[in-house]
Write a protein that holds these residues in place. Sequence first.
Motif, PDB file in Angstrom:
ATOM      1  N   ARG A 289      -0.903   7.662  -4.588  1.00  0.00           N
ATOM      2  CA  ARG A 289      -1.919   6.709  -4.132  1.00  0.00           C
ATOM      3  C   ARG A 289      -2.479   7.192  -2.793  1.00  0.00           C
ATOM      4  NH1 ARG A 289       0.569   0.892  -3.815  1.00  0.00           N
ATOM      5  NH2 ARG A 289       2.523   1.890  -3.215  1.00  0.00           N
ATOM      6  N   PRO A 290      -3.566   6.584  -2.294  1.00  0.00           N
ATOM      7  CA  PRO A 290      -4.028   6.943  -0.943  1.00  0.00           C
ATOM      8  C   PRO A 290      -2.896   6.730   0.062  1.00  0.00           C
ATOM      9  CG  PRO A 290      -5.669   5.591  -2.062  1.00  0.00           C
ATOM     10  CD  PRO A 290      -4.454   5.597  -2.941  1.00  0.00           C
ATOM     11  N   PHE A 291      -2.742   7.632   1.015  1.00  0.00           N
ATOM     12  CA  PHE A 291      -1.640   7.564   1.972  1.00  0.00           C
ATOM     13  C   PHE A 291      -1.788   6.366   2.911  1.00  0.00           C
ATOM     14  CE2 PHE A 291      -1.335  12.446   1.598  1.00  0.00           C
ATOM     15  CZ  PHE A 291      -0.518  12.316   0.477  1.00  0.00           C
TER      16      PHE A 291
ATOM     17  N   ALA B 178       4.068   4.424  -7.120  1.00  0.00           N
ATOM     18  CA  ALA B 178       3.448   3.092  -7.152  1.00  0.00           C
ATOM     19  C   ALA B 178       4.343   2.021  -6.531  1.00  0.00           C
ATOM     20  CB  ALA B 178       3.121   2.721  -8.596  1.00  0.00           C
ATOM     21  N   CYS B 179       5.602   2.375  -6.199  1.00  0.00           N
ATOM     22  CA  CYS B 179       6.541   1.412  -5.603  1.00  0.00           C
ATOM     23  C   CYS B 179       6.144   1.101  -4.156  1.00  0.00           C
ATOM     24  CB  CYS B 179       7.960   1.967  -5.629  1.00  0.00           C
ATOM     25  SG  CYS B 179       8.639   2.121  -7.292  1.00  0.00           S
ATOM     26  N   ASP B 180       6.681   0.002  -3.635  1.00  0.00           N
ATOM     27  CA  ASP B 180       6.402  -0.395  -2.245  1.00  0.00           C
ATOM     28  C   ASP B 180       6.941   0.639  -1.265  1.00  0.00           C
ATOM     29  OD1 ASP B 180       5.207  -2.907  -2.936  1.00  0.00           O
ATOM     30  OD2 ASP B 180       7.220  -3.668  -3.369  1.00  0.00           O
ATOM     31  N   ILE B 181       8.147   1.164  -1.559  1.00  0.00           N
ATOM     32  CA  ILE B 181       8.787   2.158  -0.687  1.00  0.00           C
ATOM     33  C   ILE B 181       9.254   3.314  -1.562  1.00  0.00           C
ATOM     34  CG2 ILE B 181      10.722   2.612   0.895  1.00  0.00           C
ATOM     35  CD1 ILE B 181      10.611  -0.529   1.419  1.00  0.00           C
TER      36      ILE B 181
ATOM     37  N   TYR C 254       0.693  16.469  -3.727  1.00  0.00           N
ATOM     38  CA  TYR C 254      -0.667  16.355  -3.167  1.00  0.00           C
ATOM     39  C   TYR C 254      -1.544  17.514  -3.662  1.00  0.00           C
ATOM     40  CZ  TYR C 254      -4.464  16.528   0.237  1.00  0.00           C
ATOM     41  OH  TYR C 254      -5.704  16.591   0.823  1.00  0.00           O
ATOM     42  N   LEU C 255      -0.993  18.732  -3.638  1.00  0.00           N
ATOM     43  CA  LEU C 255      -1.748  19.904  -4.109  1.00  0.00           C
ATOM     44  C   LEU C 255      -2.073  19.790  -5.600  1.00  0.00           C
ATOM     45  CD1 LEU C 255       0.035  22.892  -2.292  1.00  0.00           C
ATOM     46  CD2 LEU C 255      -2.158  21.865  -1.728  1.00  0.00           C
ATOM     47  N   ARG C 256      -1.071  19.372  -6.390  1.00  0.00           N
ATOM     48  CA  ARG C 256      -1.295  19.240  -7.843  1.00  0.00           C
ATOM     49  C   ARG C 256      -2.355  18.167  -8.128  1.00  0.00           C
ATOM     50  NH1 ARG C 256       4.370  20.869  -8.394  1.00  0.00           N
ATOM     51  NH2 ARG C 256       5.054  18.792  -7.779  1.00  0.00           N
ATOM     52  N   ASP C 257      -2.322  17.070  -7.343  1.00  0.00           N
ATOM     53  CA  ASP C 257      -3.324  16.006  -7.519  1.00  0.00           C
ATOM     54  C   ASP C 257      -4.730  16.523  -7.254  1.00  0.00           C
ATOM     55  OD1 ASP C 257      -1.437  14.198  -8.230  1.00  0.00           O
ATOM     56  OD2 ASP C 257      -1.528  12.976  -6.408  1.00  0.00           O
ATOM     57  N   ASN C 258      -4.851  17.422  -6.254  1.00  0.00           N
ATOM     58  CA  ASN C 258      -6.165  17.973  -5.919  1.00  0.00           C
ATOM     59  C   ASN C 258      -6.671  18.948  -6.972  1.00  0.00           C
ATOM     60  OD1 ASN C 258      -7.440  17.331  -3.071  1.00  0.00           O
ATOM     61  ND2 ASN C 258      -5.237  17.144  -2.893  1.00  0.00           N
TER      62      ASN C 258
ATOM     63  N   ARG D  36       0.814  -1.222   0.000  1.00  0.00           N
ATOM     64  CA  ARG D  36       0.000   0.000   0.000  1.00  0.00           C
ATOM     65  C   ARG D  36       0.846   1.270   0.000  1.00  0.00           C
ATOM     66  NH1 ARG D  36      -5.280  -1.314   2.282  1.00  0.00           N
ATOM     67  NH2 ARG D  36      -5.322   0.560   3.563  1.00  0.00           N
ATOM     68  N   GLY D  37       2.163   1.114   0.003  1.00  0.00           N
ATOM     69  CA  GLY D  37       3.064   2.270  -0.112  1.00  0.00           C
ATOM     70  C   GLY D  37       3.588   2.776   1.215  1.00  0.00           C
ATOM     71  N   VAL D  38       4.900   3.031   1.244  1.00  0.00           N
ATOM     72  CA  VAL D  38       5.571   3.632   2.406  1.00  0.00           C
ATOM     73  C   VAL D  38       6.356   4.831   1.897  1.00  0.00           C
ATOM     74  CG1 VAL D  38       7.366   3.317   4.162  1.00  0.00           C
ATOM     75  CG2 VAL D  38       5.779   1.450   3.671  1.00  0.00           C
TER      76      VAL D  38
END
Length: 644
Positions: free
Chosen positions: A204-206, A174-177, A189-193, A127-129
């Motif tokens: 991805r979702p945090f 999209a990587c694991d870490i 995050y701002l650009r995604d919004n 889910r991402g770190v």
Amino acid sequence: MLKTLLGDPNARKIKKLQPLVTEINLLEEDIKKLSDEELRQKTSEFREKLDKARNDREREEILEDILPEAFAVVREASIRVLGMRHFDVQLLGGIVLHKGQIAEMKTGEGKTLVSTLPAYLNGLTGRGVHIVTVNDYLARRDAEWMGQVHRFLGLSVGLIQGGMNPEERKKNYACDITYTTNSELGFDYLRDNMAPSMTEVVQRPFNYCVIDEVDSVLIDEARTPLIISGQVERPTEKYIKAALIAQQMVKQVSESEPGDYEVDEKARNVLMTDEGFEKAEQLLEVDDLYDQENPWAHYIFNAIKAKELFTKDVNYIVRNDEVVIVDEFTGRVLPGRRWSDGLHQAIEAKEAVEIQNETQTLATITYQNFFLLYPKLGGMTGTAKTEETELEKVYNLQVTIIPTNRPSRRYDLADVVYKTEIAKWKAVAEECEEMNKMGRPVLVGTTSVEKSELLSRLLQEKKIAHNLLNARPENVERESEIVAQAGRKGALTIATNMAGRGTDIILGGNSDYMARLKIREYLMPKIVRPEDDELAVGVPGVGGGRNRAQGFGGGKKAKTWKASPQIFPTELSKETQNMLKEVVKFAVDQYGEQSLPELEAEEKIAIAGENAPTDDPVIQNFAKFTSSSAKNTTNIRIKNIATL
């Protein structure tokens, strides 16, 4: 008294975690016997268990169950890949981070290695770190260096850097870490919004985040807003006129006294009185400052703020006829950043430099609000206990002090309070003089450029040689040189509380860094692409110089990478000089003469100096030379230490 009766709460926390460390240590022998392939297979086994989780609570329970074995696997992988074994205290740090707490670990206790433990464990979920560091260089170094452990165990490792396009960012998130910086993370995050469609969203979702130097990010910069802005066309002559009006207006000292405006230092705001409004309207020859057809209030308020609340050499400096913001926490200049809503333009008008277009805020968030979006958040730092109350209240983060691997020999003395500020600085100067006579290296931290220069003047009066390190451009250029040698006998360094650039202060001086300086001196003129139409600068003993052209004009300071004799007082042996020339010649053959941007060349030298893993044969050669050259200066360092 309560501590005596109830015991140290931190010691109780550590005692609770100790059985987990014992369990990891008991597994070490069995894990050691596994082949590389069997060790990698453990990742698949852990993931199969996690796939059975039906919700977040079950997932967390499984992570707790597999923690001892997962940590034992990472420790063994680290030994095989990096040649570094996690100490028991580092395992404690990893457990604290996994539990969503802050681990306070002293400088030099190996925080970078600690982060591999919770990053691997939480990365198994897929889910991402996010591992957050303070600058691009450290993020890249850690992704390359510590990322080897995760890649060896079958996890994917991503890296976010400034200048990456959206496709690259999406792939790395999209990587694991994923290793990144707090600003890159926030701006993405701002650009995604603001993205018009989901296909343009890169994050991805945090899930889980580990912050290095967590007190700096969550406390010092907590209220610093990240802003995405667009340009707004406004007439520049209004800023200039407003600056002149502001100079004629008088500050109201108390309510009983006349004045044109009040200053609220705490809220960093100004309030104009009725008299002030009248005076401004008279001077501007208008009926109403808020007239929609010809508005002036916005300009006048910003001009007064620029006059009263923003001080040159404290909040900003003027460099190359440009107003550059100074970070109030670190003392660093922030090129490219601008205050919004016309404030930057008001300061430009005040300083009589070119006024650039105003910007309008399109999206904004503070670090405080941003990091609260993570379901699980952990952090590492050397100084968190002093901010424990704030961290717990605002972020719900507990602080656990991790004991040092070996007993600390440092003494923390009690604070000394003085009646006046000048008395304090005079006492500091006297203590510096006393320590300097003994030959002890001294580092003095100050909160602003202004304070650092005040102490510098006091030391000059006492005729004490010292180095000044603050946001002024002439000092910033030599920053890493000065810091590297701050541990030499008799060295006295004054600095604003600037975050380091990965340069170690070593008692007696930093011989590795001196080797890096010599590489810069010989390599940079040959490999760095000239800016504008600068001519090549030759290096003695290395062929390939160019014919010189003659020109006449303004005296622009020539670019030089030569190490100053104060920083590099020793001569290299003939053998070392020849070796260096061969290294430089090989680099020129591989990259091409004057082919790299300066920052890229600096980066390659830095990677070599850190001994970070690389397939680049040029960097490998640099690393060999750094190690060899450092031996030439180590004997001097040992002699210095012996006399301290």
